[in-house]
Design a protein around this motif. Sequence first.
Motif, short mmCIF file in Angstrom:
data_model
loop_
_atom_site.label_atom_id
_atom_site.label_comp_id
_atom_site.label_asym_id
_atom_site.label_seq_id
_atom_site.Cartn_x
_atom_site.Cartn_y
_atom_site.Cartn_z
N VAL A 63 -41.46 15.26 7.58
CA VAL A 63 -42.56 15.78 8.39
C VAL A 63 -41.98 16.76 9.40
O VAL A 63 -41.11 16.39 10.20
N VAL A 64 -42.46 18.00 9.38
CA VAL A 64 -41.96 19.03 10.28
C VAL A 64 -42.96 19.23 11.41
O VAL A 64 -44.08 19.70 11.19
N GLY A 65 -42.58 18.83 12.61
CA GLY A 65 -43.44 18.99 13.77
C GLY A 65 -43.97 17.67 14.27
O GLY A 65 -44.63 16.95 13.54
N ALA A 66 -43.68 17.36 15.55
CA ALA A 66 -44.05 16.06 16.12
C ALA A 66 -45.11 16.20 17.19
O ALA A 66 -44.97 15.68 18.29
N GLY A 67 -46.19 16.93 16.85
CA GLY A 67 -47.34 16.97 17.73
C GLY A 67 -48.27 15.81 17.44
O GLY A 67 -47.87 14.79 16.86
N ALA A 68 -49.54 15.95 17.80
CA ALA A 68 -50.49 14.86 17.63
C ALA A 68 -50.61 14.45 16.17
O ALA A 68 -50.57 13.26 15.83
N ALA A 69 -50.76 15.42 15.27
CA ALA A 69 -50.90 15.09 13.85
C ALA A 69 -49.59 14.56 13.28
O ALA A 69 -49.57 13.57 12.53
N ALA A 580 -59.13 16.08 17.38
CA ALA A 580 -59.17 16.37 15.94
C ALA A 580 -57.80 16.29 15.31
O ALA A 580 -57.66 15.89 14.15
N ALA A 581 -56.75 16.65 16.05
CA ALA A 581 -55.39 16.58 15.50
C ALA A 581 -55.01 15.14 15.18
O ALA A 581 -54.40 14.86 14.14
N PHE A 582 -55.37 14.21 16.06
CA PHE A 582 -55.11 12.80 15.78
C PHE A 582 -55.91 12.34 14.56
O PHE A 582 -55.38 11.64 13.69
N MET A 583 -57.16 12.75 14.48
CA MET A 583 -58.00 12.38 13.34
C MET A 583 -57.41 12.90 12.03
O MET A 583 -57.34 12.19 11.02
N ILE A 584 -56.96 14.16 12.04
CA ILE A 584 -56.39 14.76 10.83
C ILE A 584 -55.15 13.99 10.40
O ILE A 584 -54.93 13.73 9.21
N GLY A 585 -54.31 13.61 11.36
CA GLY A 585 -53.13 12.82 11.03
C GLY A 585 -53.47 11.47 10.42
O GLY A 585 -52.85 11.03 9.44
N GLU A 586 -54.49 10.81 10.98
CA GLU A 586 -54.91 9.50 10.45
C GLU A 586 -55.48 9.64 9.04
O GLU A 586 -55.15 8.86 8.14
N LYS A 587 -56.32 10.63 8.84
CA LYS A 587 -56.94 10.81 7.52
C LYS A 587 -55.91 11.22 6.48
O LYS A 587 -55.93 10.73 5.34
#
Length: 597
Positions: A63-69, A580-587
């Motif tokens: 996984v590249v990038g450790a933001g919300a998603a 939305a970024a958290f939601m996208i990561g969860e989905k």
Amino acid sequence: MENLLLLLMSVLLGLLLKIPNGNGDPGRGRAPDLEELRRLGIGNVVNVPLYSDAPLGSYDFVVVGAGAAGCTLAARLSENPQWSVFLIEAGGVENIMHQVPLMAPSLQTTASNWGYLSQPQRHACRGMPDNRCSLPRGKVLGGTSSINYMIYNRGNRRDFDGWASAGNPGWSYAEVLPYFLRSESAQLQGLEQSPYHNHSGPLSVEDVRYRSRLAHAHVRAAQEAGHPRTDYNGESQLGVSYVQATTLKGRRHSAFRAYIEPIRKQRRNLHILTLARATRLLIDEATKSAYGVELLHQGRRHRVRARKEVILSAGAFNSPQLLMLSGIGPADNLKAIGVPLVHALPVGKRLYDHMTFCWGGRNTFLSSIGGVETLTFLKVPRARTPSTQPDIELVQVAGSLASDEGTALAKGANFRQEIYDKMYKELALRQQDHFTFLIMHFAPASVGRLWLHNRNPLEWPRIDPKYFSAPEDVEYLLEGIKEAIRISKMPALQSIGARLLERPVPGCESLAFASDDYWRCSIRTLSYTLHHQVATCRMGPASDPTAVVSPQLRVHGMRRLRVVDTSIIPVPPTAHTNAAAFMIGEKAADMIRSDWS
């Protein structure tokens, strides 16, 4: 005393965070290595070890990038002990100052922000040097959730129903709401029994603990003006509300704090590397399959292989940049910079962003989350959207660019010194109470783009949002200004002496103050953006010529490669984008689990 305290905290923040981040960014120095950071005391301040797992040869998921998603996705995938997950972050680790919500404006001027600037704008950002807009993006474990203003706002149900009806099954409001709920642990007064909130997720959402008298006065004034009290994350967005914030007991609750820190020691299958710059994807051109990532860390080049998938969660600027550096993007752009084409896709061809206008009144001190206290969602007369979908958001902020006497806020917003000196300096000297409305348009018609200038992975992509290239966007903000002024004239705000700051914006002095043309000039000068860039890796079906990823977030025409961040959002949402970024990561975690189980 309050101003002195803020100044002292700003100075302390500078000592802690103003470290050159290098990476080839214009005007920046060499990137610090881990030993430099320890010498500067960052590890001691954080009171946790710096995250630096030496990369192994291969993992199941990279996984590249450790933001919300990215943090959400890495945490969820590593719940399976049979899977190994490698999370790569270009920035460092949060320190104590990231957790102080009041310091959000100051974080914009530190190495925790990539510090992107737009191309010079013809129609906007005239109050900024060379008309180049500041485009803040988080560069730290936690991403933009570690430097933003912590506003938790999911969006309108019509946003997601629109995604689904455009050929993206699985993304309707009814289908994404469970993922918003899964991520949320809400502590919101009066909403304990609301079906629109959950109380057991990783991410804390709570009421802001400090509220100025202005916040209460504004909520009453908005109601007097006809805007009902609402839970903007509930049944209806329209109306006024105290802000809901991603804080925990009054401290910032970033993606790192919510998803990574609690499980870090228990998850031996989750490896994390900070201060590491991904430079390109490893792709088998014959099969068009991604099989790993090339990265730079402490001056050394590494190759990390992915047995199952490579997932880009690097954000609206860096995810498309990595795709293009790897030969996935517009054929003309890649040919021009000498990158061999692997697969032609319209990467970066669309870029949407919300623009705001700073409108100030007199009569308050910066509150908990960088001064943001209340939100008002409203319709405007020219609206062509459905009656249940807001067009404008009024973000009421206690204070202004004068609140820190010019030490961080104006610099973080990238406004010219002339703007501060002529409009705000006197307020700071008088220490007079004042407040600001940020007036944000949700559905801009202006469309920008992003492209690569050369094949150097350490240089910025070129970013041209083309703000206000569609003149109607200015007219929407003008109507928002008029409504903000109308609210300010309601009894609740008049009772505390609220009045317009009658100080002309530099460059607009020749126009009659408060006339429509004056406001149009002001909008193009005091324009500002709030971390909401979307659509550079737009989601859509294969039949959509503007789409980069499928509804399953797989890159069209490629195997074992997905994009999981807000760059996939197809059109500007009626929201800030952090939730939305958290939601996208969860989905995405559920979709990936389904594919590989």
